[in-house]
Design an enzyme around this catalytic site. Structure first.
Site, PDB file in Angstrom:
ATOM      1  CG  ASP A 177      -3.156  -8.347   0.837  1.00  8.27           C
ATOM      2  OD1 ASP A 177      -2.438  -8.674   1.791  1.00  8.27           O
ATOM      3  OD2 ASP A 177      -4.134  -7.574   0.962  1.00  8.27           O
ATOM      4  CG  HIS A 233      -2.000  -1.000   1.227  1.00  5.55           C
ATOM      5  ND1 HIS A 233      -2.860  -1.194   0.162  1.00  5.55           N
ATOM      6  CD2 HIS A 233      -2.360  -1.914   2.167  1.00  5.55           C
ATOM      7  CE1 HIS A 233      -3.689  -2.184   0.456  1.00  5.55           C
ATOM      8  NE2 HIS A 233      -3.410  -2.643   1.657  1.00  5.55           N
ATOM      9  CG  HIS A 278      -6.623  -5.007   1.848  1.00  3.05           C
ATOM     10  ND1 HIS A 278      -6.097  -5.899   2.761  1.00  3.05           N
ATOM     11  CD2 HIS A 278      -7.765  -4.520   2.381  1.00  3.05           C
ATOM     12  CE1 HIS A 278      -6.901  -5.933   3.830  1.00  3.05           C
ATOM     13  NE2 HIS A 278      -7.918  -5.114   3.619  1.00  3.05           N
ATOM     14  CG  ASP A 291      -5.376  -9.858   3.523  1.00  4.77           C
ATOM     15  OD1 ASP A 291      -5.080 -10.396   2.443  1.00  4.77           O
ATOM     16  OD2 ASP A 291      -5.019  -8.702   3.827  1.00  4.77           O
TER      17      ASP A 291
HETATM   18 ZN   LIG Z   1      -4.356  -7.032   2.844  1.00  4.77          ZN
END
Ligand SMILES: [Zn+2]
Length: 344
Positions: free
Chosen positions: A161, A124, A163, A248
Site C-alpha cells: 500500500d 493503520h 501508506h 493506491d
Molecule cells: Zn493506503
C-alpha cells in the site's frame, strides 16, 4: 490452482457518503470479477467474526469495547479520517475473521492461495486506537493466528500500500517470528516508516521499511523488491506470506503520488506468488487495504486473481505513468547496508 476469496455484503454496509474509503470500492471489484469471468473460477470462504481472543492479541480490550459501543450507538468518527456507522464493528470483525479462515484454509492445503476482499482496511489501526480508515489490524490478527493457532513458526507480511503500515508495525514491532516489510511513499501519511525503524528487542531486523520518494515507479520497484525485499524474505524463510495489498501506489490514485502502473502491480503480485512457490509451497494470501481510483482498483485486484490462478494476462486500461522515476541508488545502498544484504 484452487484460489479462495472472502467477501460478505456486510463489508459494503460500513460506508460514509463521499468518503474515499467507500463501499463502491468493493462493489466495483465484485462487478469486475463477475464481468471478466474470474469470480466463477474462485472458491468462496465464508467469513465469521474474529474472536475476542484473536483481537486481544493485537488490540487493547478498552479500545475494542470503545469501537463496539460507538457502533452499537449508531457510529461516529474515531479520528479525523476514520468513520464508523452501526455496521462498522461487525464488518471489521468479519474482515479479520474472514482473513483468518482464508489463511487457515491455505495453511491446511484446502486452497492453494487466496485474496480477502474485505473492508474496512486494517494496516493503520494501532493497539489502542483507530487510524487512517482502519479499525482493527486485520493482517496482524491473521499473522498472529497463523503463529499461535495454525502451528507456523515464521510468517512474512509484505505491505505494498502507498501508506506505511504503521498499525501492523506497531502491533508486531517486538515480534521476531513475523517479518514485516512495507514499501510506501515517504514522508507522507501517517508519517512513520523511516528507514531506521527496523524492529525492537529480539525482533531487530524483522521490520523492513522502504521509504520512497514521490514518482517511484515500476522500474524502481523492480530493483527495490529484487535487491532488498526478496533477499530479506528468503533469508527469513517464511512458511506463509501475507500481503497487505493496497492499490493506491498507482500513479493515478487520487490520494498519493507514487508511480506504479497496473503492469507494475502485476509484476509485484506475480513475483510474490513466485516467491511463495519457492519458499513455502505457494502459501500466499492477499488482503485488501487501500486504493481509491476504482478504474485502477478493480482491474488491479482482477490481475492479482489472474496471477493467483496461474494466468499471465494483464488488464491495464489506465496505462503507464506519464512521469519520470527518481534515481533510487542511494536508497538501495542504504537499505542493503542497514539490513546487511550482500551484493548478488
Ligand atoms: Zn493506503
Amino acid at each position: 490452482m484452487t484460489t479462495g476469496y472472502v467477501y460478505n455484503e456486510l463489508f459494503t454496509k460500513h460506508n460514509m457518503p463521499r468518503h474515499p474509503e467507500s463501499a463502491e470500492r468493493l462493489t466495483a471489484i465484485m462487478d469486475y470479477l463477475t464481468r471478466h469471468d474470474i469470480l466463477s473460477r474462485l472458491k468462496p470462504v465464508p467469513s465469521r467474526p474474529a474472536t475476542q481472543d484473536e483481537l486481544i492479541r493485537c488490540h487493547h480490550i478498552r479500545y475494542i469495547q470503545l469501537v463496539e459501543e460507538t457502533c452499537r450507538n449508531g457510529g461516529g468518527m474515531l479520528d479525523a479520517d476514520t468513520y464508523t456507522n452501526a455496521f462498522s464493528y461487525d464488518a471489521a470483525l468479519y474482515a479479520a475473521g474472514g482473513l483468518v479462515d482464508l489463511t487457515a484454509a491455505v495453511v491446511k492445503g484446502e486452497l492453494d492461495n487466496g485474496f480477502a476482499l474485505v473492508r474496512p482496511p486494517g494496516h493503520h489501526a494501532v493497539p489502542i486506537r483507530a487510524m487512517g480508515f482502519c479499525l482493527f489490524g486485520t493482517v496482524a490478527i491473521a499473522a498472529r493466528a497463523a503463529r499461535l493457532d495454525m502451528g507456523l513458526e515464521r510468517v512474512a507480511i509484505v505491505d505494498f500500500d502507498v501508506h506505511h503500515g504503521n498499525g501492523t508495525q506497531d502491533i508486531l514491532y517486538e515480534n521476531p517470528d513475523i517479518l514485516f516489510v512495507s514499501s510506501h511513499q515517504y514522508p507522507y501519511y501517517p508519517g512513520t516508516g523511516a528507514i531506521n525503524e527496523i524492529g525492537a528487542g529480539s525482533a531487530i531486523g524483522a521490520t523492513i521499511n522502504l521509504p520512497l520518494s514521490a514518482m517511484t515507479g515500476n522500474e524502481d520497484f523492480k530493483r527495490l523488491y529484487s535487491e532488498v525485499v526478496f533477499p530479506v524474505v528468503r533469508r527469513f524463510n517464511p512458511e506463509l506470506i501475507l500481503v497487505s495489498a493496497g492499490f493506491d501506489a498507482h500513479w493515478d490514485d487520487p490520494l498519493a503520488s507514487l508511480g506504479l502502473s497496473l503492469e507494475g502491480y502485476t509484476w509485484l503480485s506475480q513475483s510474490l506468488i513466485d516467491l511463495a512457490a519457492e519458499l513455502c509451497e505457494g502459501r500466499i494470501v492477499f488482503t485488501l487495504e487501500g486504493g481509491y481510483n476504482l478504474d485502477v482498483l478493480a482491474p488491479g485486484v482482477g490481475n492479482t486473481f489472474r496471477a493467483l490462478l496461474g494466468d499471465s494476462y494483464v488488464d491495464d486500461p489506465v496505462g503507464p505513468a506519464p512521469r519520470q522515476e527518481p534515481d533510487i541508488s542511494t536508497l538501495l545502498a542504504e537499505l542493503k547496508k542497514i539490513h546487511q544484504i550482500g551484493e548478488a
